[in-house]
Design a protein around this motif. Structure first.
Motif, PDB file in Angstrom:
ATOM      1  N   ALA A 167      -1.658  10.683  -2.295  1.00  0.00           N
ATOM      2  CA  ALA A 167      -1.820  10.100  -3.621  1.00  0.00           C
ATOM      3  C   ALA A 167      -3.029  10.671  -4.361  1.00  0.00           C
ATOM      4  O   ALA A 167      -3.169  10.469  -5.573  1.00  0.00           O
ATOM      5  CB  ALA A 167      -1.955   8.579  -3.510  1.00  0.00           C
ATOM      6  N   GLU A 176       1.699   6.866  -6.917  1.00  0.00           N
ATOM      7  CA  GLU A 176       0.622   7.708  -7.438  1.00  0.00           C
ATOM      8  C   GLU A 176       0.714   9.159  -6.980  1.00  0.00           C
ATOM      9  O   GLU A 176       0.032  10.029  -7.530  1.00  0.00           O
ATOM     10  CB  GLU A 176      -0.737   7.136  -7.003  1.00  0.00           C
ATOM     11  CG  GLU A 176      -1.067   5.780  -7.596  1.00  0.00           C
ATOM     12  CD  GLU A 176      -1.265   5.857  -9.102  1.00  0.00           C
ATOM     13  OE1 GLU A 176      -1.795   6.875  -9.584  1.00  0.00           O
ATOM     14  OE2 GLU A 176      -0.856   4.903  -9.793  1.00  0.00           O
ATOM     15  N   GLY A 206       0.817  -1.210   0.000  1.00  0.00           N
ATOM     16  CA  GLY A 206       0.000   0.000   0.000  1.00  0.00           C
ATOM     17  C   GLY A 206       0.850   1.258   0.000  1.00  0.00           C
ATOM     18  O   GLY A 206       0.551   2.229  -0.707  1.00  0.00           O
ATOM     19  N   GLN A 207       1.917   1.256   0.790  1.00  0.00           N
ATOM     20  CA  GLN A 207       2.808   2.416   0.815  1.00  0.00           C
ATOM     21  C   GLN A 207       3.455   2.652  -0.548  1.00  0.00           C
ATOM     22  O   GLN A 207       3.502   3.789  -1.038  1.00  0.00           O
ATOM     23  CB  GLN A 207       3.884   2.217   1.879  1.00  0.00           C
ATOM     24  CG  GLN A 207       3.376   2.299   3.313  1.00  0.00           C
ATOM     25  CD  GLN A 207       4.470   2.037   4.330  1.00  0.00           C
ATOM     26  OE1 GLN A 207       5.582   1.652   3.973  1.00  0.00           O
ATOM     27  NE2 GLN A 207       4.164   2.228   5.598  1.00  0.00           N
ATOM     28  N   LEU A 227      -1.614   7.639   1.424  1.00  0.00           N
ATOM     29  CA  LEU A 227      -2.894   7.468   0.722  1.00  0.00           C
ATOM     30  C   LEU A 227      -3.540   8.822   0.453  1.00  0.00           C
ATOM     31  O   LEU A 227      -4.104   9.062  -0.629  1.00  0.00           O
ATOM     32  CB  LEU A 227      -3.829   6.592   1.546  1.00  0.00           C
ATOM     33  CG  LEU A 227      -3.445   5.102   1.623  1.00  0.00           C
ATOM     34  CD1 LEU A 227      -4.363   4.379   2.613  1.00  0.00           C
ATOM     35  CD2 LEU A 227      -3.530   4.443   0.252  1.00  0.00           C
ATOM     36  N   ALA A 287       0.744   3.812  -3.180  1.00  0.00           N
ATOM     37  CA  ALA A 287       0.315   5.190  -2.950  1.00  0.00           C
ATOM     38  C   ALA A 287       1.424   6.170  -3.297  1.00  0.00           C
ATOM     39  O   ALA A 287       1.177   7.221  -3.903  1.00  0.00           O
ATOM     40  CB  ALA A 287      -0.107   5.368  -1.487  1.00  0.00           C
TER      41      ALA A 287
END
Length: 251
Positions: free
Chosen positions: A249, A128, A121-122, A246, A125
């Protein structure tokens, strides 16, 4: 404060920093200085990301390399804490037994899955984020901003020994709030320079959401375990960093 800064880098990184004083007063200063550790660790990650960009590497590859830098500079200390806490909480056992699970050297299925999801996830994100180099710095600082909140007065240690016992309850709530205000002011200023109004807003939200996510996890961990441990602190740093990334991003 110099002793506190040295202790912060000695506890939270692999840097060869000599700690002349290790007591609760110095630990308080170290936890207040923890965001400065994030600035250095995140800065190193940003340099790697910029270098990878100059080499023509893709966005996801740059992000993966950048995420790896804090793991190397901390000897994966926080990631290990994240996996251990996931195993302990996921076991569903009473506090004493859950703490015993967390103290084992092996990693169970809950820890493996949580570790993979958070790291992926890190990286995703960060890949992005419009301003990746800035994002990785702010995420690292926000992750360490969770420490003074987790170590504020009134939050007990889950064990009578270890890092949690050294730092738990040492930071006045006002001190944690003051450090947060400083980080917010710097983050919004840098965000505005990097991305105008959008950068300002997302920077502020990243810090607030990161700390909020850490506090939510902290509350659950204290309720289940009876207090904080070094593993809990490491998990909070990783979750706060993920939440911040998140938000950053969002385009």
């Amino acid at each position: 404060m110099t002793d506190g800064i040295r202790l912060a880098f000695g506890l939270l990184t692999v840097l060869p920093v000599r700690n002349d004083r290790v007591d609760r007063d110095t630990a308080r200063r170290a936890m207040l200085a923890a965001p400065a550790v994030g600035l250095v660790v995140g800065g190193a990650a940003a340099l790697v990301m910029v270098a990878a960009d100059r080499l023509g590497l893709g966005g996801l590859t740059r992000a993966v390399l950048a995420v790896a830098v804090p793991a190397v500079l901390t000897r994966a200390l926080h990631l290990d804490g994240l996996a251990d806490l996931a195993d302990g909480l996921g076991s569903g056992r009473p506090a004493e037994e859950a703490l015993a699970v967390m103290k084992r050297s092996d990693i169970g299925p809950f820890g493996v899955v949580t570790l993979l999801l958070v790291v992926m996830g890190q990286a995703a994100a960060l890949a992005e984020a419009p301003e990746g180099a800035y994002a990785v710095v702010l995420a690292a600082v926000t992750g360490r901003l969770a420490f003074p909140w987790a170590c504020r007065a009134g939050v007990p240690a889950a064990r009578p020994e270890g890092l949690g016992a050294l730092v738990a309850g040492t930071v006045p709530a006002g001190g944690a709030a003051a450090v947060t205000v400083i980080v917010l002011v710097l983050a919004t200023g840098c965000g505005a320079l990097a991305g105008g109004l959008h950068g300002l807003v997302t920077s502020a939200l990243a810090v607030v959401c990161g700390v909020g996510a850490a506090l939510a996890l902290l509350r659950h961990a204290v309720r289940r375990l009876g207090g904080v441990t070094g593993d809990v602190l490491g998990a909070l740093a990783e979750i706060a960093a993920l939440a911040a990334l998140l938000v950053l991003a969002v385009r």
